[in-house]
Design a protein around this motif. Sequence first.
Motif, PDB file in Angstrom:
ATOM      1  N   THR A 124       0.833  -1.195   0.000  1.00  0.00           N
ATOM      2  CA  THR A 124       0.000   0.000   0.000  1.00  0.00           C
ATOM      3  C   THR A 124       0.871   1.250   0.000  1.00  0.00           C
ATOM      4  O   THR A 124       1.773   1.378   0.823  1.00  0.00           O
ATOM      5  CB  THR A 124      -0.890   0.038   1.267  1.00  0.00           C
ATOM      6  N   ARG A 126       0.512   5.115   0.680  1.00  0.00           N
ATOM      7  CA  ARG A 126      -0.435   6.072   1.270  1.00  0.00           C
ATOM      8  C   ARG A 126      -0.074   7.481   0.822  1.00  0.00           C
ATOM      9  O   ARG A 126       1.083   7.898   0.901  1.00  0.00           O
ATOM     10  CB  ARG A 126      -0.400   5.996   2.793  1.00  0.00           C
ATOM     11  N   ARG A 128      -0.648  11.553   1.376  1.00  0.00           N
ATOM     12  CA  ARG A 128      -1.096  12.529   2.369  1.00  0.00           C
ATOM     13  C   ARG A 128      -1.264  13.876   1.689  1.00  0.00           C
ATOM     14  O   ARG A 128      -0.446  14.253   0.843  1.00  0.00           O
ATOM     15  CB  ARG A 128      -0.052  12.651   3.483  1.00  0.00           C
ATOM     16  N   ILE A 132      -1.769  13.149  -3.378  1.00  0.00           N
ATOM     17  CA  ILE A 132      -2.715  12.337  -4.141  1.00  0.00           C
ATOM     18  C   ILE A 132      -2.908  12.862  -5.574  1.00  0.00           C
ATOM     19  O   ILE A 132      -3.299  12.112  -6.459  1.00  0.00           O
ATOM     20  CB  ILE A 132      -4.068  12.236  -3.391  1.00  0.00           C
ATOM     21  N   SER A 135      -0.660  10.765  -8.843  1.00  0.00           N
ATOM     22  CA  SER A 135      -0.724   9.326  -8.583  1.00  0.00           C
ATOM     23  C   SER A 135       0.305   8.542  -9.399  1.00  0.00           C
ATOM     24  O   SER A 135       0.551   7.369  -9.111  1.00  0.00           O
ATOM     25  CB  SER A 135      -2.133   8.797  -8.870  1.00  0.00           C
ATOM     26  N   GLN A 161      -5.968   2.569  -7.477  1.00  0.00           N
ATOM     27  CA  GLN A 161      -6.214   3.663  -6.537  1.00  0.00           C
ATOM     28  C   GLN A 161      -7.511   3.392  -5.782  1.00  0.00           C
ATOM     29  O   GLN A 161      -8.550   3.150  -6.378  1.00  0.00           O
ATOM     30  CB  GLN A 161      -6.339   4.978  -7.317  1.00  0.00           C
ATOM     31  N   GLU A 162      -7.424   3.413  -4.447  1.00  0.00           N
ATOM     32  CA  GLU A 162      -8.611   3.244  -3.604  1.00  0.00           C
ATOM     33  C   GLU A 162      -8.592   4.342  -2.550  1.00  0.00           C
ATOM     34  O   GLU A 162      -7.923   4.211  -1.528  1.00  0.00           O
ATOM     35  CB  GLU A 162      -8.626   1.857  -2.951  1.00  0.00           C
ATOM     36  N   GLY A 163      -9.294   5.409  -2.819  1.00  0.00           N
ATOM     37  CA  GLY A 163      -9.296   6.543  -1.897  1.00  0.00           C
ATOM     38  C   GLY A 163      -7.933   7.208  -1.871  1.00  0.00           C
ATOM     39  O   GLY A 163      -7.384   7.574  -2.895  1.00  0.00           O
ATOM     40  N   ARG A 164      -7.342   7.341  -0.684  1.00  0.00           N
ATOM     41  CA  ARG A 164      -6.023   7.964  -0.547  1.00  0.00           C
ATOM     42  C   ARG A 164      -4.890   6.934  -0.622  1.00  0.00           C
ATOM     43  O   ARG A 164      -3.733   7.256  -0.352  1.00  0.00           O
ATOM     44  CB  ARG A 164      -5.930   8.720   0.781  1.00  0.00           C
ATOM     45  N   ASN A 165      -5.214   5.692  -0.939  1.00  0.00           N
ATOM     46  CA  ASN A 165      -4.213   4.627  -1.021  1.00  0.00           C
ATOM     47  C   ASN A 165      -4.140   4.050  -2.429  1.00  0.00           C
ATOM     48  O   ASN A 165      -5.131   4.029  -3.152  1.00  0.00           O
ATOM     49  CB  ASN A 165      -4.562   3.483  -0.057  1.00  0.00           C
TER      50      ASN A 165
END
Length: 175
Positions: A124, A126, A128, A132, A135, A161-165
Amino acid sequence: MKIISKNKDFMMNEEIRAKEIRVIGDDGEQLGILLTKDALNLAEEKEMDLVVISPNATPPVCKIMDFGKYVYEQQKKEKEAKKKQKVINIKEIRLSATIEDHDITIKSNNARKFLLDGDKVKVTVRFRGREIENSKVGHKILNSFVEKLGDDCVVEKPAKQEGRNMILILAPKRA
């Protein structure tokens, strides 16, 4: 008379309600179609149980066997099958968008250990704050991570990409 079975999976002995049944002997030989009471007497003479093995057939098929021994053998087989099973865990490795190359090497070495143990690895990245927005950095980091692992893994689920991860799932390579 024998005790009525407390096992819900099998009907046996006095629980059998059909008038006629097809009987298989304790040695596996076909004894033919008999009246239930005759089959029960035959099983009782051999000090064994009469167990329905195919209740939907016409007439129902029953076998003369030692039911306690049969249940024991089944439990033994299930235990052996459980021993041979390998539980696959998913280990997670977290990276940040600003990770350095040396840190990726260290984390990929940890992932290699997990993969060699037979576990899957979820990597993962992440993001911050405003990280984002770019990407492509995440894709670059994950590609670098997979390259460092080389032939020890297979990408099971590509980077997404899943949200902020951004998540990538790796599986061990099968020999």
